[in-house]
Write a protein that holds these residues in place. Structure first.
Motif, PDB file in Angstrom:
ATOM      1  N   GLY A  56       3.720 -10.475  27.574  1.00 12.35           N
ATOM      2  CA  GLY A  56       4.640 -10.280  28.691  1.00 12.35           C
ATOM      3  C   GLY A  56       6.068 -10.170  28.187  1.00 12.35           C
ATOM      4  O   GLY A  56       6.726 -11.178  27.949  1.00 12.35           O
ATOM      5  N   SER A  86       7.831 -14.634  39.583  1.00 12.51           N
ATOM      6  CA  SER A  86       6.876 -15.553  38.969  1.00 12.51           C
ATOM      7  C   SER A  86       6.523 -16.661  39.945  1.00 12.51           C
ATOM      8  O   SER A  86       7.272 -16.941  40.884  1.00 12.51           O
ATOM      9  N   ASN A 303       4.634 -11.061  38.925  1.00 11.00           N
ATOM     10  CA  ASN A 303       4.353 -10.561  37.577  1.00 11.00           C
ATOM     11  C   ASN A 303       3.528 -11.577  36.791  1.00 11.00           C
ATOM     12  O   ASN A 303       2.633 -11.207  36.029  1.00 11.00           O
ATOM     13  N   TRP A 304       3.896 -12.853  36.969  1.00 11.56           N
ATOM     14  CA  TRP A 304       3.256 -13.945  36.245  1.00 11.56           C
ATOM     15  C   TRP A 304       2.846 -15.026  37.223  1.00 11.56           C
ATOM     16  O   TRP A 304       3.569 -15.308  38.188  1.00 11.56           O
ATOM     17  N   GLN A 318      -1.089 -12.696  33.914  1.00 15.20           N
ATOM     18  CA  GLN A 318      -0.189 -11.573  34.148  1.00 15.20           C
ATOM     19  C   GLN A 318      -0.805 -10.603  35.152  1.00 15.20           C
ATOM     20  O   GLN A 318      -2.016 -10.358  35.125  1.00 15.20           O
ATOM     21  N   TYR A 320      -0.533  -6.946  35.719  1.00 16.98           N
ATOM     22  CA  TYR A 320       0.044  -5.824  34.987  1.00 16.98           C
ATOM     23  C   TYR A 320       0.610  -4.724  35.875  1.00 16.98           C
ATOM     24  O   TYR A 320       1.590  -4.068  35.515  1.00 16.98           O
ATOM     25  N   TRP A 323       4.147  -5.011  36.551  1.00 19.97           N
ATOM     26  CA  TRP A 323       5.030  -4.649  35.438  1.00 19.97           C
ATOM     27  C   TRP A 323       5.267  -3.147  35.438  1.00 19.97           C
ATOM     28  O   TRP A 323       6.396  -2.691  35.444  1.00 19.97           O
TER      29      TRP A 323
END
Length: 464
Positions: A56, A86, A303-304, A318, A320, A323
């Motif tokens: 990440g 997050s 994202n996380w 994660q 993805y 992202w």
């Protein structure tokens, strides 16, 4: 002027940045990389149209020099702007991270919120009466900053699972750089969310470092992959690097991002026993990323997701597609997740086969309420020297190694995360490389070992 022919060990962010800077100054280095690809942990392994970011990698920095360099390496249309989002999974609740005060009250319930506020108030009282100016370790800092109740809920398990260490064995400086205090004001919250945007290569971080390697190749700099440096002999002026198969290369300087302990172990003649003992004590966390493509599209707005509780094996998950859509095949509309398993030295999971890891991630999917029957694809990426471990002996040991190497090997330049055994971000690794090249040319630049030593929160992106 004597010819310059430096050797670079490692083709991660530090090694490739050093090569770029040397090339810009008219020097052609040789690069030797132990693995089969460039980018280090910031590589992007692929399987067909699937691309995986093992750790990440947010592209954010306070350095305009690094920001400008990033932009110069990829066309503008190959960058995406990603708002950081997050969360921590605690007691079945996804709580935004960094923590927001009203989330703690609203999401965790009135009773839990009251306990947290009471604990926080008591920690503030204790802060006013404590005799020392600063707290030395993460646990004491965390209890004072968040109150014992919220510290135990969010951070104690996070440190144990993700960093594989006792919270008392992490320094408060480490915490100050990476953990943001609870946000209580709406205006401050909005400002934080607006600022916390980072750049990201459309096809993952490895896209940038692959572009760097291609640019270097055009300039005549060859990156030799699958070429670990096994020995380093120094005669007072010249370096001889020993490679596999009895091959050797000669250089006037060495820029090294290989693990610091391995670097010391490769030196010939051997350093004194006490130096070798310090080097052998340095340890790393390994990382196994199990990427899972699910045919069903789940609404996960982060994202996380950190999972500090013991019920989930992965330390972090994660998402993805949050992202970049470029990490998945065109037109695909499922859920693409990366489960991150952190492993200490000698951890048995490192030797587990893909079948065992698939069973492990299947169990985690069920625990998180995601249907394993929708799995389309599973990909496994292993990163052995992912993160230097910060333990009580680390700081003293690294300083002793640094001072010894400086005194006896003035043309040896450790740099980057593993080369200096420090938890640095990409921009810090790149700055250490740029400053190391400056020192190679005799310039009075910032000491590379002084990069990333500020005692302040800096996990903040810069808007592109």
């Amino acid at each position: 002027m004597a010819p310059r022919y430096p050797i670079i060990i490692g083709a991660g962010p530090a090694g490739l940045t050093a090569a770029l800077e040397l090339t810009r100054r008219g020097v052609t280095p040789r690069i030797y990389e132990a693995s089969d690809t460039v980018g280090g942990l910031a590589r992007t392994p692929s399987d067909g149209d699937w691309r995986i970011d093992p750790g990440g990698h947010r592209f954010f920095t306070r350095s305009e020099e690094i920001s400008d360099l990033w932009r110069s390496l990829l066309p503008a249309d190959q960058w995406v702007a990603v708002p950081r989002s997050s969360a921590m999974l605690v007691d079945g609740h996804l709580v935004r991270y960094p923590l927001i005060g009203r989330d703690l009250i609203r999401q965790m319930g009135i009773r839990s919120g009251a306990r947290g506020l009471s604990s926080l108030a008591w920690s503030r009282v204790r802060r006013r009466v404590r005799l020392t100016d600063r707290l030395d370790n993460f646990r004491d800092w965390g209890v004072e900053e968040f109150g014992r109740y919220w510290y135990q809920m969010f951070f104690d398990g996070y440190v144990r699972k993700t960093w594989l260490t006792e919270p008392r064995e992490l320094s408060s400086d480490w915490a100050l750089q990476r953990i943001k205090p609870i946000g209580w004001r709406r205006r401050a919250e909005r400002a934080f969310l607006e600022q916390d945007v980072f750049r990201y290569p459309r096809r993952g971080p490895g896209q940038l470092w692959e572009a760097v390697a291609a640019q270097l190749a055009q300039a005549g700099v060859v990156t030799a992959v699958n070429s670990p440096v096994e020995t380093l002999h120094y005669d007072g002026q010249t370096w001889t690097a020993g490679l596999a198969g009895a091959q050797t290369v000669i250089g006037d300087a060495v820029f090294s991002s290989m693990p610091l302990g391995q670097l010391v172990g490769a030196l010939d003649p051997q350093p004194p026993k006490y130096i070798r003992s310090v080097a052998a004590s340095l340890k790393h966390r390994s990382l196994i990323t199990v990427a899972v493509a699910l045919s069903k599209a789940y609404d996960i707005p982060y994202n996380w997701v950190y999972t500090p509780a013991p019920g989930v094996h992965a330390g972090r998950v994660q998402n993805y597609r949050r992202w970049s859509e470029g990490l998945t095949p065109d037109g695909w509309n499922g859920t693409f997740l990366g489960f991150e398993y952190f492993i200490g030295p000698g951890g048995a999971l490192w030797d587990a086969g893909d079948e065992h890891l698939t069973a492990l991630v299947t169990e985690d999917l069920r625990t998180l309420g995601l249907n394993p029957a929708t799995i389309e694809k599973v990909m496994v990426v292993r990163s052995k020297y992912a993160y230097p471990i910060h333990d009580p002996t680390r700081d003293r040991g690294v300083v002793r190694l640094r001072d010894y190497l400086r005194a006896h090997y003035p043309s040896l330049h450790p740099m980057g995360r593993n080369g200096m055994h420090r938890y640095d971000n990409q921009d810090h690794a790149m700055l250490s490389a740029l400053h190391s090249v400056g020192r190679y040319f005799g310039e009075l630049v910032t000491d590379p070992w002084h990069v990333n030593t500020e005692r302040a929160y800096h996990e903040m992106g810069l808007k592109p």
